[in-house]
Design a protein around this motif. Sequence first.
Motif, short mmCIF file in Angstrom:
data_model
loop_
_atom_site.label_atom_id
_atom_site.label_comp_id
_atom_site.label_asym_id
_atom_site.label_seq_id
_atom_site.Cartn_x
_atom_site.Cartn_y
_atom_site.Cartn_z
N ARG A 12 58.67 -19.31 23.73
CA ARG A 12 57.79 -19.45 22.83
C ARG A 12 58.01 -19.35 21.44
N VAL A 13 57.43 -20.07 20.59
CA VAL A 13 57.67 -20.06 19.26
C VAL A 13 56.90 -19.27 18.28
N LEU A 14 57.68 -18.68 17.16
CA LEU A 14 56.81 -17.84 16.16
C LEU A 14 56.09 -18.62 15.24
N VAL A 15 54.85 -18.13 15.17
CA VAL A 15 54.07 -18.92 13.87
C VAL A 15 53.31 -17.40 13.12
N GLU A 69 51.35 -21.31 10.27
CA GLU A 69 52.46 -22.01 10.09
C GLU A 69 53.73 -21.63 10.64
N PHE A 70 54.93 -22.50 10.67
CA PHE A 70 56.27 -22.01 10.91
C PHE A 70 56.70 -21.24 9.87
N PRO A 71 57.48 -20.11 10.31
CA PRO A 71 58.07 -19.45 9.07
C PRO A 71 59.09 -20.19 8.10
N GLY A 72 59.23 -19.91 7.14
CA GLY A 72 60.10 -20.79 6.09
C GLY A 72 59.58 -20.74 4.74
N GLU A 101 63.24 -12.58 3.94
CA GLU A 101 61.87 -12.20 3.03
C GLU A 101 61.00 -12.13 3.68
N GLU A 102 60.64 -13.07 4.53
CA GLU A 102 58.94 -13.09 5.23
C GLU A 102 58.95 -12.25 6.54
N LEU A 103 60.11 -12.12 7.09
CA LEU A 103 60.10 -11.50 8.60
C LEU A 103 61.18 -10.31 8.67
N HIS A 152 54.69 -11.12 4.67
CA HIS A 152 54.16 -11.93 3.59
C HIS A 152 52.77 -12.78 4.31
N ALA A 153 52.64 -12.36 5.58
CA ALA A 153 51.73 -13.10 6.31
C ALA A 153 50.64 -12.11 6.75
N THR A 154 49.37 -12.62 7.17
CA THR A 154 48.39 -11.68 7.66
C THR A 154 48.73 -11.17 9.05
N ALA A 155 49.38 -12.16 9.90
CA ALA A 155 49.83 -11.73 11.26
C ALA A 155 50.80 -12.98 11.71
#
Length: 122
Positions: free
Chosen positions: A7-10, A24-27, A46-48, A90-93
């Motif tokens: 599975r991929v993380l979005v 979106e894809f992290p980055g 920073e994001e995860l 930095h994301a909602t989910a």
Amino acid sequence: MVDLDGRVLVQQRPAGKPMAGLWEFPGGKIDPGETPEAALIRELHEELGIEVAQACLAPAAFASEPLGDRHLLLLLYACRKWDGIPEARHATALRWVYPAQLHALDMPPADRPLIGLLEALL
């Protein structure tokens, strides 16, 4: 990011940002003087809140998309090893999905061409 099940993380863009609510894809953007790999390592931290070694990033694909008066070149890397547990800083989910499930998600136009490539790679 690819987990042991393939599975991929979005992540979901937060309210108040352009394209809010899309997956979106992290980055993120490359800062002046940064390599794409260094930028991705920084952005994932920073994001995860995770740590990734450059040796764990494998170039996988790219997408090219007009974006207003600019042009977006999106580089996709596969990463199967990292330290820490991803959290939505930095994301909602966050969501782990199989590549075929990405078709059902609302994603930015630049990310959509990468879905078929991910299905073929994974």
